[in-house]
Each structure stands twice: as C-alpha cells, then as structure tokens.
Design an enzyme around this catalytic site. Sequence first.
Site, PDB file in Angstrom:
ATOM      1  N   LYS A   1       0.721  -1.293  -0.021  1.00 46.81           N
ATOM      2  CA  LYS A   1       0.011  -0.064  -0.149  1.00 46.81           C
ATOM      3  C   LYS A   1       0.735   1.209  -0.012  1.00 46.81           C
ATOM      4  O   LYS A   1       0.486   2.303  -0.421  1.00 46.81           O
ATOM      5  CB  LYS A   1      -0.894  -0.123   1.123  1.00 46.81           C
ATOM      6  CG  LYS A   1      -1.963  -1.273   1.304  1.00 46.81           C
ATOM      7  CD  LYS A   1      -2.835  -1.401   0.417  1.00 46.81           C
ATOM      8  CE  LYS A   1      -4.189  -2.248   0.644  1.00 46.81           C
ATOM      9  NZ  LYS A   1      -3.636  -3.623   0.943  1.00 46.81           N
TER      10      LYS A   1
HETATM   11  C1  LIG Z   1      -4.314  -4.785   0.306  1.00 40.29           C
HETATM   12  C2  LIG Z   1      -3.512  -5.938   0.269  1.00 40.29           C
HETATM   13  C3  LIG Z   1      -3.881  -6.924  -0.686  1.00 40.29           C
HETATM   14  C4  LIG Z   1      -4.976  -6.900  -1.648  1.00 40.29           C
HETATM   15  O1  LIG Z   1      -4.813  -5.899  -2.742  1.00 40.29           O
HETATM   16  P1  LIG Z   1      -6.323  -5.421  -3.604  1.00 40.29           P
HETATM   17  O2  LIG Z   1      -5.686  -4.062  -4.164  1.00 40.29           O
HETATM   18  O3  LIG Z   1      -7.256  -4.809  -2.546  1.00 40.29           O
HETATM   19  O4  LIG Z   1      -6.466  -6.375  -4.221  1.00 40.29           O
HETATM   20  C5  LIG Z   1      -3.031  -8.154  -0.843  1.00 40.29           C
HETATM   21  N1  LIG Z   1      -2.100  -8.230   0.056  1.00 40.29           N
HETATM   22  C6  LIG Z   1      -1.682  -7.287   1.054  1.00 40.29           C
HETATM   23  C7  LIG Z   1      -0.370  -7.498   1.751  1.00 40.29           C
HETATM   24  C8  LIG Z   1      -2.528  -6.194   1.130  1.00 40.29           C
HETATM   25  O5  LIG Z   1      -2.088  -5.225   2.118  1.00 40.29           O
END
Ligand SMILES: *Cc1c(COP(=O)(O)O)cnc(C)c1O
Length: 497
Positions: A113
């Site tokens: 993120k």
């Molecule tokens: C948010 C997240 C995901 C999922 O990603 P999306 O964009 O919501 O599909 C997968 N793995 C981790 C570690 C995340 O923080």
Amino acid sequence: MLYTSTRDKNVKVSSAEAIAQGISKDGGLFVPTEIPAISKEFIDSLVPLSYIERAKKILALYLTDYTAEELDMCVSGAYAEGKFSSEKVSPIKRTADGKNILELWRGPTCAFKDMALQLLPYLLTTAAKKTVADKTIVILVATSGDTGKAALEGFKDVPGTKIMVFYPNDGVSPMQKLQMTTQAGENVAVCAINGNFDDAQNGVKAIFTDKQVAAKLDEKGMMFSSANSINWGRLVPQIVYYISAYCDLIENGTIKNGEEMNVVVPTGNFGNILAAYYAKKMGVPTGKLICASNANNVLTDFLKTGVYDRNRSFYTTTSPSMDILISSNLERLLFHLADENDATIREWMGQLSKDGKYEICDGVKAKIAELFDAGCCDDEGTAATIKEYFDKGYLCDTHTAVAVKVYDEYVEATGDKRETVIASTANPYKFSAAVLKAVKGEIPADADEFEQVDLLKEATGEECPAQLATLKGKTPRFTDCCNKEDMVNMVYNMLGI
Ligand SMILES: *Cc1c(COP(=O)(O)O)cnc(C)c1O
C-alpha cells in the site's frame, strides 16, 4: 484527459477533481474516459531511467492537469531516497525456480500500500489547491489492515488534512493493529469496529455518500476524500510499478521488449490487479492476469463463471488483507469491459447491494475469460507454500504465498511458460505468527508477537524491518471500538463538530 463515473457517464471531471472527490456523487468510481497508449519505443526510453523518472513520465499520461513541476514535486517527495529500503523502490527477486517476485513492500509500513499511499497525499493536496482551495480534506479509511497504517503514515501531519481509520477489531494481525494504534501525528485518529472489513467499508461508503453529513462538513470548511483504492489517486501510482517491472525485466535480460509477461496478484479489493489491467491496456505486453484469492474466493468463482455472489461464509484467514467479499474495484473493470455502459453497471451494482448477487452478460464473460485466470488457496496451502519456498531460498508472507501457490497450479494446468511477475505484497514479519508456524511447523503457545518475531529471525536468518521491531513495548494511543452504526458519530467526535 477527463474522468467519468462508472454509474453516470454525464459526469466529466479533471484528474485533480477526481482525486479530490475520491468517489463520484452517484456512488460510482472515477475512470479515465480513454486509456492512454504507450509504444514499444516509449518503453525502451523508460528502461534506463530510475523509478522516479519512470513514474513522472507515466503519471503525466493520466494526470494531464498537473504541471510537470507539480508532478516532479509529488513523485520526488513520495519516493525520495531513504523512504524505501531498495534503490529500485520495488525490486524484482528471482527465485531458484525462475519466478520473478516483485517486492512491493519496501516502503515505510512494509506493505505494498505504501507504493500508492506515499504518493497520494501529494497528489491530493495538489489537487485540493487546484479545485477546492481552502477546504480541509478529511480522509476516511476502511482497512483490512495494511491500508490503514500506510494511509496514516502518508497523511500524518500533512497540512490541510485530517485522517480517520476504521478497522475490524478481530480482522487484523497483532502487528497490524499495533502499527495503527501507536500512530503518531496531530491530525490522525484510529477506531476499531465490531464487524468485518466489509462492514467497515460499507460504513465508510455510506458516510461518504450521505448528503446530510456532507452538508455539515461543508459548513465547517471541510470535505471528505478517500484514501481507499476507490480513489483514482490510489490506483494510478500502481500502474507505474507494472510498467516499471516490465522495464526491469528488459533491463536484467529476462525478456526482450515486445515479449509478453504474465502477472499474478494476491487480490482483495481488486485494485492491484486492476492496475495491471490498465498497464496491459496501455500497451505493456501482458499475457494472463492471474487473480489469486484465499478461502474468501468470491472472485475466483466470479472470474470463472460470471456470477458474483457474496452470499457465502466469510472466513478470517492468515492473509487478512484479502478477507473481502465485495471487491470495489471490480466495478471499474466491468465498466470498461461492458463498453462503458453506465446503465449496465447501475443495474449490476444495484443487484449487488439488494441481493448480494449479479450475473454479467455473455459478452463481458468472454472478455474476462480472455484476459484473466483465477485460483484460490486456503490457509493450509498457504502454509505449505511458505515452507516449500523457504526451503528453496525465498521467504514470503502469507498473501504472497497465496499468489505463488495459485501460479504454480496455473502452470501445472496450462503449461504456460511465459515469464511471470508475481506481486509480493507484504513483508513476512507483518504476519510473524502464520509465517513462523509455516516454517517451523508449530509455535510455542505462550509466545507473544515479538517473541514470534525473534523466533522467526532465529529460524530464517531474515532481518525484521526496524519500523516493525521498534513497535515492541509501545503503548497504544488509540483504543476506541464502536459499532458500525456509530461510525459517523466517531467521525464527528474526531473532527470536533
Ligand atoms: C491490500 C492488500 C492486498 C489486496 O490488494 P487489493 O488491491 O485490495 O486487491 C493483498 N496483500 C496485501 C498484503 C495487502 O495489504
């Protein structure tokens, strides 16, 4: 370039307006009215550049109302030296068996993120200056764990902003919880809710689209925006790393420009894999987009059958950031694939909110079958995969393991030999208990989070990132927990209105 709403094609806004608003007033998501094309030569020209320089060139294609100086300031600030623990920002590691693991978790909070949430505050405050001058931007976040911390870290003490994060009380790992509840900053607040991630996300969406709440904020010189991946400013930075990964594969001699790569993404809200779709549509030679889910496999079923049905058990898994039954960003994909027919999207999304279920038309089903493959992996398979790859020399977290496992099954089923990039979305120490259990087979019943960290270090020899290790012994600042009906009052409390 203009942006429109997936639920009302009469909407036409600039990228700054789309980013400042977060979500369209009709409840739809902002999407570009056309997807910019890039050429083989353009990709060649990116190959020798740094991540920051690549990002500036790619973002300029989408954020056409930002000046070159503004983009330079935003991107240089977000990915400045020292913020990411790799000079490449998101480096590719090659496993012994030839997988290209794209490590997207080298930022300040150790989850992918950060790739978007380090940039979003810059994009958003720049957008606010252009569009809503003197308003305070109030960021509301629903998080399944990683978004919350990454957003808090990105927005802490950014002038002209306040941020409030809601997370499911029993739906995040102890490390994730501690990361959020100890957050520093004068403009931040964090609150648990009694419910799961979908409850948190629905609560936040309801607050966003409540006209009375909006009016009350407006009176006080404030406006909401979103740091969830429904905000276009979250998605567009993610397109960059897929294009950049393709350039890295050229640069390190894995592929030649023009050859296709597959992409595998551990998926929750469908933001990350949607960014890979945009990169493909722009012209990055991409084979299959492979969507990996955990036991909450609503997307696996949808991509294989065309029926989206959220009426099913919700599981709390060892990959909590993917414990989601309503994947918001799917709406954007459907809009593009349904020939941008907003009436169709209104119908499907209406059925989803009324019955929890909809079925797409045959035309869109066929396009999905062409573009995507999908698979899922339960906690047992996740643990076995972590162990298998640790023994082969690569330690991955639970989310990444889901992707690796789904990819291995894909190759077995199809024999597809194309080079493949697997998105690695978190550092293993964010999920120490599950990773340790996978590697060692068991963990001492009384070991707390940081004893587990020490044991994992002992077992694997991998260093725990300092920003996690130093949480040890910190006292939480934020201890509130509310029911979902009370979320709006918590927001008022925080804002003092
Ligand atoms: C948010 C997240 C995901 C999922 O990603 P999306 O964009 O919501 O599909 C997968 N793995 C981790 C570690 C995340 O923080």
